[in-house]
Design an enzyme around this catalytic site. Sequence first.
Site, PDB file in Angstrom:
ATOM      1  N   LYS A  89       0.838  -1.199   0.000  1.00 38.43           N
ATOM      2  CA  LYS A  89       0.000   0.000   0.000  1.00 38.43           C
ATOM      3  C   LYS A  89       0.872   1.247   0.000  1.00 38.43           C
ATOM      4  O   LYS A  89       1.895   1.288   0.691  1.00 38.43           O
ATOM      5  CB  LYS A  89      -0.912  -0.047   1.239  1.00 38.43           C
ATOM      6  CG  LYS A  89      -1.930   1.068   1.354  1.00 38.43           C
ATOM      7  CD  LYS A  89      -2.783   0.830   2.599  1.00 38.43           C
ATOM      8  CE  LYS A  89      -3.738   1.964   2.889  1.00 38.43           C
ATOM      9  NZ  LYS A  89      -4.516   1.710   4.120  1.00 38.43           N
ATOM     10  N   SER A 164      -9.211   2.297   3.702  1.00 38.83           N
ATOM     11  CA  SER A 164      -8.373   2.971   2.731  1.00 38.83           C
ATOM     12  C   SER A 164      -7.527   2.028   1.888  1.00 38.83           C
ATOM     13  O   SER A 164      -6.893   2.461   0.929  1.00 38.83           O
ATOM     14  CB  SER A 164      -7.462   3.969   3.454  1.00 38.83           C
ATOM     15  OG  SER A 164      -6.591   3.324   4.358  1.00 38.83           O
ATOM     16  N   SER A 188      -9.474   0.202   7.904  1.00 36.72           N
ATOM     17  CA  SER A 188      -8.965   0.246   6.537  1.00 36.72           C
ATOM     18  C   SER A 188      -8.434  -1.072   5.985  1.00 36.72           C
ATOM     19  O   SER A 188      -8.110  -1.152   4.807  1.00 36.72           O
ATOM     20  CB  SER A 188      -7.873   1.314   6.418  1.00 36.72           C
ATOM     21  OG  SER A 188      -8.430   2.594   6.544  1.00 36.72           O
TER      22      SER A 188
END
Length: 475
Positions: A89, A164, A188
């Site tokens: 990520k 996220s 997330s």
Amino acid sequence: MTIKPTRVHAFNHADALGHHDAVALAGQLQRGETSATALVQAAYQRLELVNPELHATACLQEEAALAQARFYDDVGNFRAFQGIPGFLKDNLDLQGLPTQHGSAAMPDTARKHTSAVAQQIIDTGVVLLGKTKLPEFGLTATTEYSKAEPAHNPWNIGHSTGGSSGGSAALVAAGVVPIAHANDGGGSIRIPAACCGLVGLKPSRGRLAMNEMAKSLPINIVSDGIVSRSVRDTAAFFALAEEHYKNPTLPPLGHITTPGRKRLKIGMFTQKISGDETDTACVEAVHKAAALCEELGHEVQEIKVPISAQFADDFLLYWGMLAASISHLGKLAVDRHMDTGKLEPLTHGLAKHFTRNLLKFPFALRRLYQFEAQYATAFADLDVLLSPTLGQPAPPLGYLALDLPFEQARERLVNFASFTAAQNVAGAPAISLPMHHTAEGIPVGVHFAAAMGHEFRLIELALEIEQAQPFKMLA
């Protein structure tokens, strides 16, 4: 006129990845049935096929990834997850690639060092192909932008991936890679897992190496992990990660491969802490999960929501403090080349919410500090909490847009991400499992939470549930 498909995936039987999870691929590597180079090449080919629709990546490092794969092939004697392709990520540093945190305000500058968590993932043997998209600084529950292409949900490209860790979830769900890094400061990992039909375990605080961005937080709400398509991949990843960093304050996990023998006491609730109604599909998913748990011999009892409505206001104010720190101190706290004038409207809205309520913050922070002990009392006579992961299934893109009027954005966000933040403040583990789908085929996650350090209980239960009711995948 060409009608685009609503579902997008890259699964096929013709390449090295097939329909396999990471554990199966690792076994093939160890038996000499495939090669790391073949797996990495197949992943890039799959990415090329689906990413024009998914828009899930931030940047790639194909040359470096192939070089690492060839190194593993040359050495041979595969162990752990050596040669398994994955993604990082884009809010952790990886040497040679920029870290932009999903923000147009961040410079496109290659980093000189690799973060501790990224290195721990690399140490498990995962070959990182590049980085995945997230919304600006992970501040919302959808991977969207006001002036850029959002990440699209492979189950229906008109819907949100959640956030996220939405880019990671999209690529795993679509079959590009079997696992991908994710992290969780308010849901997330679990939110995109629920939206994209994946397994998403948020571990206990400190289970993996310290996330550098979390070091300066008054309360460390961030935990790193992965999203995966199977419980055994998640279990294996955390066992392998533990070989390279073991937190002495937490009970070790080891490699959990079978369900637990103990029958659990499970407390079930479906009501949001705000008192608003939860979507019927999410409620239905929880009741189905409860019925399955009872069939498996566990005791399920309905309980009141174990969190007060005040918690939601306090957490939103803490979230606003994070946005205000980025907005006002970004050049000092994040990157001296940051252009705060390019921050998203939602970031500015959250920052303004904080400044308007600045005098309330010390009291909110005190209550949040006390919450960990309060949360632990929920497990005085229960082993696990069961709830929806989300207040509604993955919404259409735009529903959580980052340029909505702030009060509308706030209301939608709080009602969507209604069940996940408690474990971030308490530091406790929780897992989202893909146990249901809407009539339109959108995944619906079910959320199980345990006491601090008790990931083993969640993994054992998840393995048992998966065996009894195999999860539906896109393939």
